[in-house]
Design an enzyme around this catalytic site. Structure first.
Site, PDB file in Angstrom:
ATOM      1  N   GLY A  87       0.809  -1.201   0.000  1.00 13.22           N
ATOM      2  CA  GLY A  87       0.000   0.000   0.000  1.00 13.22           C
ATOM      3  C   GLY A  87       0.851   1.263   0.000  1.00 13.22           C
ATOM      4  CG  LEU A  88       2.132   3.046   3.038  1.00 15.67           C
ATOM      5  CD1 LEU A  88       3.483   2.891   3.701  1.00 15.67           C
ATOM      6  CD2 LEU A  88       1.260   4.016   3.805  1.00 15.67           C
ATOM      7  CB  CYS A  89       0.898   3.528  -3.929  1.00 13.33           C
ATOM      8  SG  CYS A  89      -0.199   2.103  -3.920  1.00 13.33           S
ATOM      9  N   GLY A  90      -1.205   6.137  -2.329  1.00 12.27           N
ATOM     10  CA  GLY A  90      -2.343   6.998  -2.622  1.00 12.27           C
ATOM     11  C   GLY A  90      -3.604   6.202  -2.932  1.00 12.27           C
ATOM     12  CB  ALA A 242       0.827   6.321  -6.930  1.00 11.50           C
TER      13      ALA A 242
END
Length: 287
Positions: A87-90, A242
């Site tokens: 995760g952690l990609c907007g 992202a």
């Protein structure tokens, strides 16, 4: 002083968080360049394969490959969803899964059975929570996936289409536009339709050697493999872009929060010092 101590603890916590987000931003920036180079290197070949598939879809060989045959009715459909492992990609995965979920519900409302192939951990987790029938998946992808690692899971969908288990297969992935913008995309993988591949100019056909069946089997298999690999390459370039943007935004927000907390801390500390001075002056005057 308890108030100032609590504020100092918060400032320290945000500073530690900012160090992490800044490091992740730099790592994503480094990986982004490599992912973009890999994606751009694969694009010319993928575009040529698309053009070839478009030409074949409008040609009239003596052998009609199953991938080119439109089904009269769609009773069972397949979905191949390409997402990230981390995760952690907007909102990248959220936007893609929103489109995939809408298509999934539409197929279900039309009374069609749906089987899903997931490439990437986020899509797999989402489909499992949804209760979808996940027939194959590929995780983890790593930073530079190989085609051999991908095609095994996708082959289940292709074999199902050849055996008439599926009447249509759709591919969902995120297309890289630029560093600041990525686009969730739905593409009909099978059957190959000239409507979405584009039509060649003029009327013509190929000369097949040794025969149309051998050539089409090889060319269309290579087209599917190329499209899957290109979708993963596009998705990885989008992921790193992202993530870099998201981590930069998080670092900037952390810096702003640190400034605000520092101002509050200074005001609280000044108020405490003023109060102590007032008490000392008051005590001296009383004596």
């Amino acid at each position: 002083m308890a108030g100032t101590k609590e504020i100092r603890t918060k400032i320290k916590s945000v500073q530690n968080t900012r160090k992490i987000t800044k490091a992740m931003e730099m790592v994503a920036a480094s990986k982004m360049r490599k992912a973009q180079e890999r994606m751009r290197a694969a694009r010319p070949y993928a575009e040529k394969m698309r053009t070839l598939a478009a030409h074949i879809s409008h040609a009239n060989p003596e052998y009609r490959h199953p991938f080119l045959v439109e089904r009269d009715t769609v009773k069972r459909a397949g979905m191949i969803i390409v997402t990230t492992d981390k995760g952690l990609c907007g909102a990248m995965n959220s936007n893609l899964l929103r489109a995939a979920l809408a298509h999934f519900k539409k197929l279900k409302d039309d009374g069609e059975e749906v089987d899903v192939c997931c490439i990437g951990g986020k899509g797999l987790a989402a489909m499992q929570r949804l209760g979808a029938n996940v027939v194959s998946h590929v995780t983890p992808l790593g930073d530079s996936p190989k085609l051999d690692d991908l095609i095994g899971a996708v082959k289940i969908m292709l074999d199902g289409y050849n055996e008439d288990k599926f009447d249509r297969v759709d591919l969902f992935y995120t297309r890289f536009l630029n560093t600041m913008k990525q686009e969730p995309l739905q593409e009909q993988l099978l059957p190959l339709s000239g409507d979405h591949l584009g039509a060649p100019e003029g009327s013509w056909d190929y000369i097949y050697e040794p025969d149309a069946e051998a050539i089409l089997n090889m060319a269309l298999k290579r087209y599917i493999e190329t499209l899957i690999f290109q979708s993963v390459a596009e998705n990885m370039a989008s992921e790193q872009s992202a993530r870099m943007v998201a981590m930069k935004s998080a670092s900037d927000n952390a810096a702003s929060l640190i400034d605000e907390l520092t101002l509050v801390y200074n005001k609280s500390r000044q108020a405490a010092i003023t109060q102590e001075l007032s008490e000392i002056v008051g005590g001296a005057a009383a004596v």
